[in-house]
Design a protein around this motif. Structure first.
Motif, mmCIF file in Angstrom:
data_model
loop_
_atom_site.group_PDB
_atom_site.id
_atom_site.type_symbol
_atom_site.label_atom_id
_atom_site.label_comp_id
_atom_site.label_asym_id
_atom_site.label_seq_id
_atom_site.Cartn_x
_atom_site.Cartn_y
_atom_site.Cartn_z
ATOM 1 N N UNK A 1 0.817 -1.214 0.000
ATOM 2 C CA UNK A 1 0.000 0.000 0.000
ATOM 3 C C UNK A 1 0.853 1.268 0.000
ATOM 4 N N UNK A 2 2.125 1.130 -0.218
ATOM 5 C CA UNK A 2 2.993 2.301 -0.170
ATOM 6 C C UNK A 2 3.056 3.056 -1.491
ATOM 7 N N UNK A 3 2.511 2.486 -2.571
ATOM 8 C CA UNK A 3 2.588 3.129 -3.879
ATOM 9 C C UNK A 3 1.800 4.432 -3.886
ATOM 10 N N UNK A 4 2.327 5.414 -4.598
ATOM 11 C CA UNK A 4 1.641 6.689 -4.727
ATOM 12 C C UNK A 4 0.608 6.663 -5.830
ATOM 13 N N UNK A 5 -0.036 7.800 -6.091
ATOM 14 C CA UNK A 5 -1.056 7.866 -7.136
ATOM 15 C C UNK A 5 -0.465 7.552 -8.504
ATOM 16 N N UNK A 6 -1.256 6.953 -9.405
ATOM 17 C CA UNK A 6 -0.767 6.698 -10.754
ATOM 18 C C UNK A 6 -0.566 8.008 -11.517
ATOM 19 N N UNK A 7 0.313 7.977 -12.491
ATOM 20 C CA UNK A 7 0.567 9.187 -13.278
ATOM 21 C C UNK A 7 -0.622 9.548 -14.150
ATOM 22 N N UNK A 8 -1.372 8.554 -14.617
ATOM 23 C CA UNK A 8 -2.528 8.783 -15.478
ATOM 24 C C UNK A 8 -3.734 8.073 -14.873
ATOM 25 N N UNK A 9 -4.873 8.783 -14.824
ATOM 26 C CA UNK A 9 -6.095 8.179 -14.325
ATOM 27 C C UNK A 9 -6.092 7.963 -12.827
ATOM 28 N N UNK A 10 -6.902 6.990 -12.396
ATOM 29 C CA UNK A 10 -7.094 6.714 -10.970
ATOM 30 C C UNK A 10 -6.927 5.237 -10.680
ATOM 31 N N UNK A 11 -6.527 4.944 -9.465
ATOM 32 C CA UNK A 11 -6.472 3.574 -8.960
ATOM 33 C C UNK A 11 -7.440 3.473 -7.790
ATOM 34 N N UNK A 12 -8.316 2.479 -7.849
ATOM 35 C CA UNK A 12 -9.328 2.251 -6.816
ATOM 36 C C UNK A 12 -8.996 0.935 -6.119
ATOM 37 N N UNK A 17 -15.515 -4.083 3.147
ATOM 38 C CA UNK A 17 -16.808 -3.464 3.424
ATOM 39 C C UNK A 17 -17.055 -2.291 2.463
ATOM 40 N N UNK A 18 -17.193 -1.070 2.969
ATOM 41 C CA UNK A 18 -17.407 0.094 2.092
ATOM 42 C C UNK A 18 -16.192 1.007 2.042
ATOM 43 N N UNK A 19 -15.051 0.518 2.486
ATOM 44 C CA UNK A 19 -13.831 1.331 2.582
ATOM 45 C C UNK A 19 -13.003 1.205 1.305
ATOM 46 N N UNK A 20 -12.572 2.358 0.787
ATOM 47 C CA UNK A 20 -11.770 2.386 -0.433
ATOM 48 C C UNK A 20 -10.635 3.390 -0.301
ATOM 49 N N UNK A 21 -9.531 3.068 -0.963
ATOM 50 C CA UNK A 21 -8.437 4.004 -1.200
ATOM 51 C C UNK A 21 -8.505 4.409 -2.665
ATOM 52 N N UNK A 22 -8.634 5.713 -2.912
ATOM 53 C CA UNK A 22 -8.669 6.253 -4.265
ATOM 54 C C UNK A 22 -7.406 7.075 -4.487
ATOM 55 N N UNK A 23 -6.700 6.782 -5.574
ATOM 56 C CA UNK A 23 -5.429 7.447 -5.850
ATOM 57 C C UNK A 23 -5.431 7.994 -7.273
ATOM 58 N N UNK A 24 -5.198 9.294 -7.391
ATOM 59 C CA UNK A 24 -5.145 9.933 -8.698
ATOM 60 C C UNK A 24 -4.970 11.423 -8.549
ATOM 61 N N UNK A 25 -4.565 12.072 -9.644
ATOM 62 C CA UNK A 25 -4.385 13.517 -9.597
ATOM 63 C C UNK A 25 -3.378 13.957 -8.560
ATOM 64 N N UNK A 57 -2.959 0.889 8.987
ATOM 65 C CA UNK A 57 -3.064 2.317 8.686
ATOM 66 C C UNK A 57 -1.713 2.942 8.385
ATOM 67 N N UNK A 58 -0.677 2.510 9.093
ATOM 68 C CA UNK A 58 0.626 3.130 8.863
ATOM 69 C C UNK A 58 1.291 2.645 7.575
ATOM 70 N N UNK A 59 0.693 1.661 6.924
ATOM 71 C CA UNK A 59 1.192 1.216 5.625
ATOM 72 C C UNK A 59 0.531 1.940 4.460
ATOM 73 N N UNK A 60 -0.487 2.740 4.738
ATOM 74 C CA UNK A 60 -1.128 3.530 3.692
ATOM 75 C C UNK A 60 -0.200 4.662 3.255
ATOM 76 N N UNK A 61 -0.350 5.117 2.006
ATOM 77 C CA UNK A 61 0.356 6.344 1.622
ATOM 78 C C UNK A 61 -0.211 7.528 2.387
ATOM 79 N N UNK A 62 0.457 8.657 2.353
ATOM 80 C CA UNK A 62 -0.052 9.847 3.026
ATOM 81 C C UNK A 62 -1.428 10.224 2.501
ATOM 82 N N UNK A 63 -2.399 10.357 3.404
ATOM 83 C CA UNK A 63 -3.786 10.600 3.012
ATOM 84 C C UNK A 63 -4.060 12.103 2.976
ATOM 85 N N UNK A 64 -4.587 12.562 1.838
ATOM 86 C CA UNK A 64 -4.871 13.984 1.657
ATOM 87 C C UNK A 64 -6.264 14.376 2.128
#
Length: 267
Positions: A1-12, A17-25, A57-64
């Motif tokens: 889970x340490x990868x940052x947002x993709x350069x193009x588009x989004x990663x979901x 349950x209903x929890x998601x990490x969305x990475x983009x922009x 939680x500490x393995x997530x990337x920095x959350x904005x």
């Protein structure tokens, strides 16, 4: 889970349950993050997590920012939010900002249905309607609202439905915002129907929501992580697949994923 947002588009990424990490922009966002072992105010055995989170939680990337659909314990987990930090930017359904401020959170934005905000440059979120209710105790039912979240950035539209029974508003969401590139749609916690029908949809209704909102692709959520209702834990995805077959919709368009699985979304 340490990868940052993709350069193009989004990663979901589905976190269970209903929890998601969305990475983009250039941003990392969470929706309804629940990392606690129980989705309850006390550690009731019946509400214990049955599938582990794919990371800590500490393995997530920095959350904005964190988007919260409503205040139920399986969607708004105060221990998770406190660990993320009281200065974390929170975007919430209407009526919850004051309560979160009293809990110590300092950056809270609430949005009524169909209201939007550009929370970061080029990234707009819109609160979408749903049919549900909210409460933290027996004494605060519907003191706040509930919603889904539409995210728009660089021509990509992501939509998290929140919790909802089936209702005509989904067709309106599709008319206003469709087509939607990637949806996150609940399929579980629906039995017994005499009690749950106004609050949670069955998988066959989730297929109708997929069509109503004009989703190009979607992933099933709100199943298999906590035992909230009476149906067997493995039943919702089987009914979803059967419902898609009856409608002639390819299963690869409305997917049943694994906890921790990711999907790339591009225009």
């Amino acid at each position: 889970m340490s990868a940052g947002p993709p350069e193009i588009g989004w990663r979901v990424t589905w976190l269970g349950h209903s929890s998601f990490l969305l990475q983009g922009g250039g941003r990392n966002l969470l929706i309804d993050p629940v990392f606690s072992e129980h989705c309850a105010p006390l550690p009731f055995p019946s509400l214990k997590r049955l599938v582990p989170t794919p990371c800590s939680l500490d393995e997530l990337p920095g959350i904005d920012a964190v988007l919260l659909t409503h205040s139920h314990y399986d969607h708004l987990d105060l221990p998770t939010l406190r660990t993320l930090g009281y200065q974390t930017r929170l975007v919430v359904a209407e009526g919850h900002a004051g309560w979160l401020a009293r809990k110590g959170f300092t950056e809270v934005l609430e949005l009524p249905w169909f209201s939007s905000s550009e929370i970061f440059e080029g990234l707009r979120v819109t609160s979408t309607p749903a049919q549900h209710f909210t409460a933290r105790t027996p004494f605060d039912r519907n003191h706040g609202h509930w919603c889904g979240w539409l995210l728009e950035h660089a021509g990509v539209k992501l939509w998290h439905a929140g919790d909802s029974g089936y209702c005509p508003v989904f067709r309106e969401i599709g008319e206003r915002f469709g087509p939607i590139d990637f949806g996150m749609i609940p399929i579980g916690a629906y039995s017994p129907r005499w009690f749950m029908k106004p609050m949670h949809m069955i998988p066959e209704e989730a297929v109708q929501v997929f069509e109503d909102t004009r989703c190009r692709r979607a992933v099933a959520m709100h199943w298999g992580t906590f035992r909230l209702t009476d149906e067997p834990l493995g039943e919702p995805p089987m009914r979803l697949v059967a419902g898609l077959e009856r409608k002639g919709i390819q299963s690869g368009r409305f997917m049943v994923g694994r906890v921790g699985e990711s999907w790339d979304v591009r225009r």
